[in-house]
Design a protein around this motif. Structure first.
Motif, PDB file in Angstrom:
ATOM      1  N   PRO A  82       0.817  -1.224   0.000  1.00 35.67           N
ATOM      2  CA  PRO A  82       0.000   0.000   0.000  1.00 35.67           C
ATOM      3  C   PRO A  82       0.843   1.263   0.000  1.00 35.67           C
ATOM      4  O   PRO A  82       2.043   1.247   0.305  1.00 35.67           O
ATOM      5  N   ALA A 106      -9.580   6.134  -4.734  1.00 32.61           N
ATOM      6  CA  ALA A 106      -8.577   5.256  -4.117  1.00 32.61           C
ATOM      7  C   ALA A 106      -9.028   3.810  -4.196  1.00 32.61           C
ATOM      8  O   ALA A 106     -10.146   3.473  -3.786  1.00 32.61           O
ATOM      9  N   THR A 108      -8.403   0.275  -2.702  1.00 37.89           N
ATOM     10  CA  THR A 108      -7.796  -0.376  -1.550  1.00 37.89           C
ATOM     11  C   THR A 108      -7.818  -1.888  -1.752  1.00 37.89           C
ATOM     12  O   THR A 108      -8.443  -2.400  -2.681  1.00 37.89           O
ATOM     13  N   LEU A 139     -11.613   7.072   4.083  1.00 36.87           N
ATOM     14  CA  LEU A 139     -10.414   6.258   4.289  1.00 36.87           C
ATOM     15  C   LEU A 139      -9.943   6.381   5.737  1.00 36.87           C
ATOM     16  O   LEU A 139      -9.580   7.464   6.199  1.00 36.87           O
ATOM     17  N   ALA A 143      -6.345   2.220   6.284  1.00 36.61           N
ATOM     18  CA  ALA A 143      -6.714   1.855   4.912  1.00 36.61           C
ATOM     19  C   ALA A 143      -5.484   1.435   4.120  1.00 36.61           C
ATOM     20  O   ALA A 143      -4.435   2.079   4.182  1.00 36.61           O
ATOM     21  N   ARG A 144      -5.622   0.350   3.374  1.00 39.02           N
ATOM     22  CA  ARG A 144      -4.524  -0.150   2.545  1.00 39.02           C
ATOM     23  C   ARG A 144      -4.781   0.248   1.093  1.00 39.02           C
ATOM     24  O   ARG A 144      -5.315  -0.521   0.304  1.00 39.02           O
ATOM     25  N   VAL A 145      -4.388   1.481   0.757  1.00 36.78           N
ATOM     26  CA  VAL A 145      -4.598   2.003  -0.595  1.00 36.78           C
ATOM     27  C   VAL A 145      -3.482   1.475  -1.493  1.00 36.78           C
ATOM     28  O   VAL A 145      -2.307   1.735  -1.253  1.00 36.78           O
TER      29      VAL A 145
END
Length: 267
Positions: A82, A106, A108, A139, A143-145
């Motif tokens: 991420p 975004a 994720t 987010l 958050a794993r963007v």
């Protein structure tokens, strides 16, 4: 040739999400010959259905421009890289200072977030439960963007990339893959298709010279340069055509299949 790495959109797949029978057969012949096949795409995992249904592919797919490894058979993410959220939002501020009308989205590991105005209302409806809202609101800090998107109207995609890329290079890796849409795709700093493909090949003891790769857009550039034989599609972006090892016939003529058929005859 021990590994074939191929982009999807514009390379083996058109806007209708179809893969030609000739191309499907070429990939299957590679697998039958003991050659590993990996697809390397900007798409998220949820958009890989054509690979399952048309190609019957069950291997690993490198998704989101190198930010995700996805096990297609198991239906799960096995690795992800991420973005740093602080760096991402700093990049967003820089881009907004350059293009005040820009809108962001975004991608994720878990789903998709977008700001109001990022997509037309009809397209937004296709996303189902996704409700447009400021990313700062949707987010969370955990958050794993894996892919950050920026879109603005009235600018050529190459101009958009040429202006933004150097301005945010210290924060994110920036590219684009939509030939007619001013849409930028940003990943973690230093990450792209080539980086993840190289690590994938290394883990299998495969050298760059043993890899054949296909692509058509700027997000494929470094991957094609890393592979021993990197083929740009004749229907691809001029920048990619100028930099590639060789040029494959255009997508509409099953260019990837033509090259693979020739290479298989040489084995």
């Amino acid at each position: 040739m021990r590994l074939v790495a191929s982009d999807l959109d514009g390379t083996i797949m058109g806007p209708d999400n179809r893969i030609s029978d000739r191309t499907v057969n070429a990939f299957r012949k590679c697998i039958d010959a003991g050659i590993e096949v990996v697809f390397v795409t900007g798409r998220p995992p949820r958009w890989l259905t054509p690979l399952r249904e048309q190609l019957g592919h069950t291997g690993t797919v490198i998704c989101s421009n190198g930010a995700i490894l996805y096990d297609l058979e198991a239906g799960k993410v096995t690795w992800s890289q991420p973005l740093d959220l602080d760096g991402m939002f700093t990049a967003a501020g820089i881009i907004r200072s350059l293009y005040p009308a820009v809108r962001f989205a975004a991608e994720t590991v878990e789903g998709f977030h977008l700001e109001p105005g990022f997509l037309e209302s009809a397209a937004t409806e296709l996303l189902g439960a996704v409700t447009p809202a400021p990313l700062t609101a949707t987010l969370g800090t955990d958050a794993r963007v894996v892919k950050f998107l920026a879109r603005v109207e009235g600018v050529h995609p190459d101009e958009f990339l040429g202006t933004v890329q150097p301005a945010v290079a210290h924060l994110v890796s920036t590219t684009h893959s939509a030939p007619a849409v001013p849409l930028l795709e940003m990943s973690a700093s230093g990450l792209d298709k080539a980086v993840t493909l190289a690590e994938y090949a290394r883990s299998r003891g495969i050298l760059p010279d043993e890899v054949v790769a296909f692509g058509d857009m700027p997000n494929d550039l470094r991957m094609l340069g890393w592979a021993g034989r990197g083929y740009a599609m004749a229907s691809g972006h001029p920048q990619v055509l100028a930099a590639a090892y060789a040029v494959a016939p255009p997508f509409a003529e099953d260019g990837v299949a033509q090259v693979l058929e020739d290479l298989l005859r040489e084995l």
